[in-house]
Design a protein around this motif. Structure first.
Motif, PDB file in Angstrom:
ATOM      1  N   PHE A 119       0.842  -1.194   0.000  1.00 44.85           N
ATOM      2  CA  PHE A 119       0.000   0.000   0.000  1.00 44.85           C
ATOM      3  C   PHE A 119       0.875   1.241   0.000  1.00 44.85           C
ATOM      4  O   PHE A 119       1.782   1.373   0.825  1.00 44.85           O
ATOM      5  N   VAL A 120       0.604   2.141  -0.936  1.00 45.08           N
ATOM      6  CA  VAL A 120       1.321   3.415  -1.024  1.00 45.08           C
ATOM      7  C   VAL A 120       0.308   4.537  -0.797  1.00 45.08           C
ATOM      8  O   VAL A 120      -0.614   4.706  -1.599  1.00 45.08           O
ATOM      9  N   PRO A 121       0.417   5.286   0.292  1.00 42.53           N
ATOM     10  CA  PRO A 121      -0.544   6.357   0.549  1.00 42.53           C
ATOM     11  C   PRO A 121      -0.568   7.371  -0.584  1.00 42.53           C
ATOM     12  O   PRO A 121       0.468   7.764  -1.112  1.00 42.53           O
ATOM     13  N   ARG A 122      -1.771   7.791  -0.977  1.00 42.04           N
ATOM     14  CA  ARG A 122      -1.912   8.760  -2.046  1.00 42.04           C
ATOM     15  C   ARG A 122      -1.869  10.178  -1.482  1.00 42.04           C
ATOM     16  O   ARG A 122      -2.299  10.434  -0.359  1.00 42.04           O
ATOM     17  N   THR A 123      -1.368  11.090  -2.267  1.00 45.16           N
ATOM     18  CA  THR A 123      -1.361  12.486  -1.875  1.00 45.16           C
ATOM     19  C   THR A 123      -2.686  13.138  -2.268  1.00 45.16           C
ATOM     20  O   THR A 123      -3.429  12.620  -3.109  1.00 45.16           O
ATOM     21  N   GLU A 124      -2.992  14.258  -1.655  1.00 47.97           N
ATOM     22  CA  GLU A 124      -4.227  14.966  -1.993  1.00 47.97           C
ATOM     23  C   GLU A 124      -4.220  15.379  -3.466  1.00 47.97           C
ATOM     24  O   GLU A 124      -5.250  15.302  -4.153  1.00 47.97           O
ATOM     25  N   SER A 126      -2.941  13.796  -5.943  1.00 49.26           N
ATOM     26  CA  SER A 126      -3.223  12.657  -6.818  1.00 49.26           C
ATOM     27  C   SER A 126      -4.723  12.421  -6.957  1.00 49.26           C
ATOM     28  O   SER A 126      -5.196  11.990  -8.007  1.00 49.26           O
ATOM     29  N   TYR A 127      -5.485  12.696  -5.881  1.00 50.27           N
ATOM     30  CA  TYR A 127      -6.942  12.544  -5.980  1.00 50.27           C
ATOM     31  C   TYR A 127      -7.519  13.581  -6.939  1.00 50.27           C
ATOM     32  O   TYR A 127      -8.381  13.264  -7.770  1.00 50.27           O
TER      33      TYR A 127
END
Length: 273
Positions: A119-124, A126-127
């Motif tokens: 799992f790689v946390p997404r940045t704001e 990227s959303y």
């Protein structure tokens, strides 16, 4: 200030030599009672003429593990170098073994097929990029996407992306009201229009009256059935259809409003009596 006490023991070099430290220690599998046992060994540094080594061994007299550091010559000319740097006493730190997770890197192509992808946390950002990519994809195939005053994304024809306040999420919904085209159309023709005994309007193809700014209408069905809206704008859209903008009171929002084609407005709202 907190003072940290370091557990250590001072060994005489003759005692270490008698135990075989550092070069003649027994391996754990070969050790017998009274032997010092080698537990860990690694080179930790390199100098011009010597290499520096760290050794962990278990002392035979107290059963504890100690870490000592010694030197070893790098060439034949340094073969006679003293491993304890000519010291008679050597300090050994008391140590213990513990588990440690070590991170390493590999090619993505080397990941086993049955291993779950990390799992790689997404940045704001990227959303937001995903939202822009979805809108660009819709535009590339000729879809017309507009934004109503309440934030609804819609093609003003078939589909919408609406905010479900109860579920607190965005959902895809049909653009038209759930009543559908086969339901009775609201009567806006006034008292002169005939009605049957059930109250359904029988005016046939009579065009509904275009509302005026300031007119008040009531929502027909759930969700928010009975909500009263006020028309604040009526205009002709670029595609030729008449559009209606309206607003309503929403205590939890600074402003609440929307807009839609005239026919959809009449299917969704009826004039306030």
């Amino acid at each position: 200030m907190t003072t940290q006490t370091i557990a250590a023991r001072v060994f005489h070099r003759d005692q270490l030599d008698a135990w075989g430290v550092p070069h003649d220690l027994a391996a754990p599998a070969d050790a017998t009672e009274g032997d010092a046992v080698a537990l860990h060994h690694e080179q930790v540094a390199t100098r011009r003429w010597v290499s520096v080594h760290e050794l962990v061994f278990r002392a035979p007299d107290d059963g504890k593990a100690y870490r000592v550091t010694y030197e070893q010559g790098l060439t034949e000319q340094q073969d006679g170098i003293d491993e304890w740097d000519n010291r008679d006493h050597v300090v050994g730190e008391e140590v213990e073994e513990y588990d440690r997770t070590v991170k390493a890197w590999r090619r993505v192509a080397d990941r086993p097929a049955d291993e779950e992808q990390p799992f790689v946390p997404r940045t704001e950002l990227s959303y937001w990029q995903s939202i822009a990519d979805a809108l660009n994809a819709a535009e590339s195939v000729g879809m017309s996407v507009g934004i109503d005053l309440d934030g609804t994304l819609t093609d003003h024809n078939t589909w919408s992306v609406v905010w479900d306040r109860a579920a607190k999420r965005w959902d895809v919904a049909g653009y038209e009201d759930d009543e559908g085209d086969d339901q009775a159309q609201p009567c806006t023709g006034g008292a002169a229009i005939d009605h049957d005994e059930t109250g359904v309007c029988n005016h046939g193809t009579e065009e509904p009256r275009t509302p005026s700014e300031g007119d008040r209408y009531v929502k027909r069905a759930e969700p928010d059935a009975g909500r009263i809206v006020t028309v604040n704008r009526v205009w002709e859209a670029k595609d030729g259809h008449t559009a209606v903008a309206y607003e309503w009171d929403e205590p939890r929002a600074s402003y609440s409003g929307s807009a839609c084609p005239l026919d959809v407005f009449h299917r969704t709202y009826q004039a306030q009596q």
